[in-house]
Design a protein around this motif. Structure first.
Motif, PDB file in Angstrom:
ATOM      1  N   GLN A 236       0.839  -1.209   0.000  1.00 30.66           N
ATOM      2  CA  GLN A 236       0.000   0.000   0.000  1.00 30.66           C
ATOM      3  C   GLN A 236       0.873   1.258   0.000  1.00 30.66           C
ATOM      4  O   GLN A 236       2.030   1.229   0.408  1.00 30.66           O
ATOM      5  CB  GLN A 236      -0.944   0.001   1.210  1.00 30.66           C
ATOM      6  CG  GLN A 236      -0.374   0.534   2.523  1.00 30.66           C
ATOM      7  CD  GLN A 236       0.575  -0.442   3.197  1.00 30.66           C
ATOM      8  OE1 GLN A 236       1.142  -1.330   2.583  1.00 30.66           O
ATOM      9  NE2 GLN A 236       0.778  -0.259   4.487  1.00 30.66           N
ATOM     10  N   VAL A 237       0.285   2.359  -0.466  1.00 30.28           N
ATOM     11  CA  VAL A 237       0.949   3.662  -0.417  1.00 30.28           C
ATOM     12  C   VAL A 237       0.117   4.536   0.507  1.00 30.28           C
ATOM     13  O   VAL A 237      -1.085   4.701   0.305  1.00 30.28           O
ATOM     14  CB  VAL A 237       1.048   4.288  -1.826  1.00 30.28           C
ATOM     15  CG1 VAL A 237       1.678   5.675  -1.761  1.00 30.28           C
ATOM     16  CG2 VAL A 237       1.854   3.382  -2.756  1.00 30.28           C
ATOM     17  N   LEU A 238       0.752   5.079   1.542  1.00 24.95           N
ATOM     18  CA  LEU A 238       0.005   5.847   2.536  1.00 24.95           C
ATOM     19  C   LEU A 238      -0.554   7.130   1.932  1.00 24.95           C
ATOM     20  O   LEU A 238       0.111   7.801   1.129  1.00 24.95           O
ATOM     21  CB  LEU A 238       0.905   6.214   3.723  1.00 24.95           C
ATOM     22  CG  LEU A 238       1.426   5.068   4.580  1.00 24.95           C
ATOM     23  CD1 LEU A 238       2.334   5.614   5.686  1.00 24.95           C
ATOM     24  CD2 LEU A 238       0.269   4.283   5.199  1.00 24.95           C
ATOM     25  N   ASP A 270      -2.477   5.175 -10.041  1.00 19.06           N
ATOM     26  CA  ASP A 270      -2.531   6.517 -10.626  1.00 19.06           C
ATOM     27  C   ASP A 270      -2.884   7.584  -9.591  1.00 19.06           C
ATOM     28  O   ASP A 270      -2.443   8.719  -9.684  1.00 19.06           O
ATOM     29  CB  ASP A 270      -3.581   6.559 -11.757  1.00 19.06           C
ATOM     30  CG  ASP A 270      -3.143   5.719 -12.940  1.00 19.06           C
ATOM     31  OD1 ASP A 270      -1.916   5.489 -13.086  1.00 19.06           O
ATOM     32  OD2 ASP A 270      -4.017   5.277 -13.715  1.00 19.06           O
ATOM     33  N   ASN A 271      -3.703   7.204  -8.626  1.00 13.06           N
ATOM     34  CA  ASN A 271      -4.174   8.197  -7.655  1.00 13.06           C
ATOM     35  C   ASN A 271      -3.264   8.293  -6.415  1.00 13.06           C
ATOM     36  O   ASN A 271      -3.627   8.923  -5.437  1.00 13.06           O
ATOM     37  CB  ASN A 271      -5.607   7.866  -7.223  1.00 13.06           C
ATOM     38  CG  ASN A 271      -5.672   6.479  -6.568  1.00 13.06           C
ATOM     39  OD1 ASN A 271      -4.798   5.649  -6.818  1.00 13.06           O
ATOM     40  ND2 ASN A 271      -6.674   6.257  -5.741  1.00 13.06           N
ATOM     41  N   LYS A 272      -2.101   7.637  -6.461  1.00 14.00           N
ATOM     42  CA  LYS A 272      -1.222   7.688  -5.300  1.00 14.00           C
ATOM     43  C   LYS A 272       0.117   8.324  -5.672  1.00 14.00           C
ATOM     44  O   LYS A 272       0.550   8.255  -6.827  1.00 14.00           O
ATOM     45  CB  LYS A 272      -0.993   6.264  -4.750  1.00 14.00           C
ATOM     46  CG  LYS A 272      -2.202   5.686  -4.023  1.00 14.00           C
ATOM     47  CD  LYS A 272      -2.493   6.435  -2.737  1.00 14.00           C
ATOM     48  CE  LYS A 272      -3.730   5.934  -2.005  1.00 14.00           C
ATOM     49  NZ  LYS A 272      -3.449   4.907  -1.015  1.00 14.00           N
ATOM     50  N   LEU A 370       9.177   0.368 -14.924  1.00 11.30           N
ATOM     51  CA  LEU A 370       8.082   0.688 -13.999  1.00 11.30           C
ATOM     52  C   LEU A 370       6.715   0.345 -14.597  1.00 11.30           C
ATOM     53  O   LEU A 370       5.835  -0.155 -13.894  1.00 11.30           O
ATOM     54  CB  LEU A 370       8.150   2.164 -13.576  1.00 11.30           C
ATOM     55  CG  LEU A 370       9.332   2.505 -12.645  1.00 11.30           C
ATOM     56  CD1 LEU A 370       9.398   4.015 -12.387  1.00 11.30           C
ATOM     57  CD2 LEU A 370       9.226   1.754 -11.312  1.00 11.30           C
ATOM     58  N   GLN A 371       6.571   0.590 -15.908  1.00 13.15           N
ATOM     59  CA  GLN A 371       5.279   0.260 -16.533  1.00 13.15           C
ATOM     60  C   GLN A 371       5.057  -1.246 -16.560  1.00 13.15           C
ATOM     61  O   GLN A 371       3.955  -1.742 -16.334  1.00 13.15           O
ATOM     62  CB  GLN A 371       5.204   0.861 -17.936  1.00 13.15           C
ATOM     63  CG  GLN A 371       5.013   2.379 -17.897  1.00 13.15           C
ATOM     64  CD  GLN A 371       5.390   3.064 -19.204  1.00 13.15           C
ATOM     65  OE1 GLN A 371       5.627   2.399 -20.214  1.00 13.15           O
ATOM     66  NE2 GLN A 371       5.454   4.389 -19.186  1.00 13.15           N
ATOM     67  N   GLU A 396      -0.369  -1.032  -4.713  1.00 14.17           N
ATOM     68  CA  GLU A 396      -0.267   0.385  -5.127  1.00 14.17           C
ATOM     69  C   GLU A 396       1.187   0.771  -5.344  1.00 14.17           C
ATOM     70  O   GLU A 396       1.494   1.707  -6.062  1.00 14.17           O
ATOM     71  CB  GLU A 396      -0.865   1.276  -4.042  1.00 14.17           C
ATOM     72  CG  GLU A 396      -2.342   1.001  -3.782  1.00 14.17           C
ATOM     73  CD  GLU A 396      -2.879   1.818  -2.604  1.00 14.17           C
ATOM     74  OE1 GLU A 396      -4.071   2.144  -2.649  1.00 14.17           O
ATOM     75  OE2 GLU A 396      -2.109   2.120  -1.655  1.00 14.17           O
ATOM     76  N   GLY A 397       2.060   0.032  -4.642  1.00 11.74           N
ATOM     77  CA  GLY A 397       3.480   0.339  -4.749  1.00 11.74           C
ATOM     78  C   GLY A 397       4.313  -0.860  -4.332  1.00 11.74           C
ATOM     79  O   GLY A 397       3.796  -1.965  -4.165  1.00 11.74           O
TER      80      GLY A 397
END
Lengths: 484, 484
Positions: A236-238, A270-272, A370-371, A396-397
């Motif tokens: 997860q990405v905080l 995308d949203n992080k 990365l992609q 997310e990461g």
């Protein structure tokens, strides 16, 4: 005294005996044995290769190093090349100029000399400049300790903070077992806080507070909070708001914030967005006096994945001069970290820029890696979620998925009979049937009664379909065998 | 709780606070400051450069790396070079073939991947072959743990052996302070034995025995004996007979023998020869069951002097399988040592051979370095012995002289008034007058009431006359000021 009696295993340091490190534990050792068997007796196993999904080691699975970084390293290793005409046709112009610039910052251009114990000053300047440009808040070369990867930095901080078994360190569960191992080796207490799987491995301040108070009521002096962002093994990405609350919590409770930020370049949602804890703290107006904060970074992760080079740094802020002297002393007992890793740490924090000869190829290499990682994460996540009894949060990461496996009672009993944790039993069966190596959730910690595996997203993209097919086939057979 | 209260210096781990590391201690830090002052305010000090004689760091003082080693490292860092035609004119043929051979032993040719926690198997094979050829007794790749220099290996063994403050490690006095620092960090007891300055820093078994019994009578469980051969800071090379007695002593007393053999290539006395303790033990007929033995080697020393590369290994024999598993586990918590250092460790144990294209130039570079070190050692030794009140044993090996300075009573009193150990007072005055940096004997331990300095033999040969002239001038003024 009987000869050699002094080294019976039961006479070793009990802290060492107690320490566990699942990432290179039983299953990884078993996988090594099977790999040897495949070489010496081809055809003797139900698969033709071992698929290592157990460790964040991208280049072992075929990821190529970033060309620019390796050009600079080669030139710094053998500076005579810089005087030769042929070099211009073998290396990019900006790698040559970067190598010259780096060598100019090293006293006597001596890449074979011990450096300052914090690392070469010019390289720390480059790292500090990279942090400043990342965060928009100033960083200082004096605050940087370049280390052989992030692990030695973590050990150094544990060694400083832990006095005895009454000193506690708040760690996420699940956690990367470096933390539990290091706390065990230094004889402290791991104070767990649980990440909430239901909210995508959310970090709840209320749970942090509860665990802290609970530990204090047992006489534990809680000294620090470990946060791994992006999460390992949980991916997860905080969210920024959550980070504000964590910083406030540490300040209010007088805790050192140990921020494991080694996956800062590995963001797939995308949203992080990655925010360093230092940026968060400074943007709240907190300065040196408000919060002792250590940020760990490594060349092993990101798009660079240079695990074998053992480079990294910790950025230390909010500590008094006498404490900093002690950190320096401990660093100096090991003299310095390796210069190749030091150079690489400076490069990843200061890569080619628009206008540099290498920029286009560097950018293409970085983006492709990365992609592709993002696509692999998505493919594996989707595949896990299609299987009976498996639920998997989004990566997310970072480099991992941590799916939960709802094991049937019969499987749990079979594991018990085999004297294994149920998820370790599952992982072992997976390995023996498919050659896929994952680490069982019990190596990272998990809510009691839940079972997980950690699976990296690192097999090369063309191998992902095979991983999925083999995994699916195994899981269906396993469930058919043990379904209640 | 008050914010940041948890990191007041008095609340740090007392083992860390207790640890001392003189080689990078007060005088080294002061020297760094003076060097900065010379840059920012040239002409503000009575000398124009700092002459670092405090640390065994040859390349920082101008020693050039061995060309063959660096060629191989550059090719391994950037393997694409091996496919280019121009490479043949830039690199020697055997460096190219060696790089190919090394890359072939690395799974996936991935020099950027974490390796096996003991190091890449093919490189351990090369190291084991080098030990076998050095000793005439077989060595095994399974016994090799490649490490980031010798220091992490020493820490690992101390961590395993020391349970609490009642566990003792026999260490020579004077000793290299890595040992005292590591024992302090792990909370054990340093049990000193004295090297006899009068017999050229002889190691007397009778003193060993006495110190061991004395420690045991105090309830100390003595677990290991550290021997540094060739000696640091003392420069002696142990006689074969003496080594036999040491091995017998360890076997009889059930001690682990920790053999610091990092200066094995640095022998300057015609009548002395390096013998590894493993060779000695095996030639006595002692096998695996007789003696737990660890030999430490490093790429930082020898004629190679590659300190910044952080490479080395420990060879472990005579330990049971369960103990070896614990050693492996501790190694695995840090994943692996850096691959550049691993490659270099294999190269120093397997350098070019007669018939290889590089052999002649390699041999010339090696001989020039070792012969020059021998001349520098002799010149400094002679110079010290000509000065009033200084007596200096011969440097038979290693990189240091450890002259005794018979300080006048008045100097001792002046030191006391300045709250310094007398030899630290002397070393500080030396630095401030001449820019020469040495480490005072009190950092290594010495017979109470005697005073020494450790001076490396590493300044380049053309600087040795300046070191001698400045030292002599300082010493005469100092003695004139303080003569009783």
């Amino acid at each position: 005294m009987a000869p050699a009696a002094s080294v019976a295993v039961e006479n070793l340091n009990p802290k060492v005996l107690k320490c566990e490190y699942a990432v290179r534990g039983e299953i990884a050792i078993h996988a090594q044995r099977l790999q040897q068997q495949l070489q010496t007796q081809p055809g003797s196993l139900p698969f033709d290769q071992i698929l290592f999904c157990n460790i964040g080691n991208p280049q072992s699975l075929g990821q190529q190093p970033v060309t620019f970084f390796r050009e600079v390293l080669a030139l710094c290793d053998h500076p005579c090349l810089l005087e030769k005409e042929e070099t211009k046709s073998l290396f990019s112009a900006d790698a040559i100029s970067r190598a010259k610039q780096i060598l100019a910052t090293i006293p006597g251009r001596a890449t074979g000399a011990y450096s300052h114990s914090q690392g070469i000053e010019g390289l720390r300047d480059a790292i500090a400049a990279g942090i400043t440009s990342r965060d928009g808040f100033p960083a200082n070369a004096d605050d940087i300790f370049i280390t052989d990867g992030a692990s030695p930095g973590v050990h150094m901080m544990m060694q400083l903070l832990i006095r005895n078994e009454k000193d506690g360190i708040l760690c996420p569960i699940p956690q990367y077992p470096l933390y539990s191992a290091s706390i065990a080796l230094h004889g402290g207490a791991l104070v767990p806080y649980y990440l909430d799987e239901k909210t995508g491995w959310g970090l709840e301040i209320s749970d942090l507070k509860k665990q802290l108070e609970d530990a204090r009521s047992k006489g534990i002096d809680v000294r620090a909070l470990v946060v791994i962002n992006p999460g390992n093994p949980t991916g997860q990405v905080l969210a920024e708001d959550n980070q504000y609350d964590i910083v406030k919590f540490c300040k209010n409770e007088g805790l050192v914030l140990l921020a494991d930020e080694v996956y800062q370049e590995n963001i797939y949602a995308d949203n992080k967005k990655f925010n360093s804890f230092k940026k968060i703290a400074r943007s709240m107006g907190y300065g040196e006096d408000d919060l002792p904060l250590v940020s760990f970074q490594s060349v092993s992760k990101g798009y660079y994945g240079e695990c074998g080079k053992r480079g990294g740094y910790m950025e230390i802020t909010g500590f008094s001069a006498p404490v900093r002297e002690q950190i320096y002393k401990v660093a100096s007992v090991n003299l310095c970290s390796n210069i190749t890793g030091q150079i690489l740490a400076s490069l990843v924090m200061n890569p080619p820029k628009v206008g540099d000869e290498s920029y286009a190829s560097y950018k293409a290499e970085k983006d492709a890696i990365l992609q592709s990682l993002a696509r692999r994460a998505k493919a594996l996540e989707d595949a896990f979620n299609k299987l009976e009894g498996i639920s998997c949060n989004k990566a997310e990461g970072a480099m991992y998925l941590f799916p939960q496996i709802h094991l049937p009672q019969k499987a749990i009993e079979a594991a018990k009979a085999a004297k294994k944790a149920p998820d370790a039993f599952y992982a072992l069966r997976l390995l023996e049937s498919t050659g896929i190596v994952v680490v069982s959730g019990s190596g990272f910690g998990q809510v009691p009664g839940t079972w997980h595996i950690r699976c990296t997203i690192l097999p090369q993209e063309d191998k992902i379909p095979a991983v999925i097919t083999r995994f699916k086939a195994f899981h269906e057979v396993f469930m058919a065998e043990y379904r209640d």
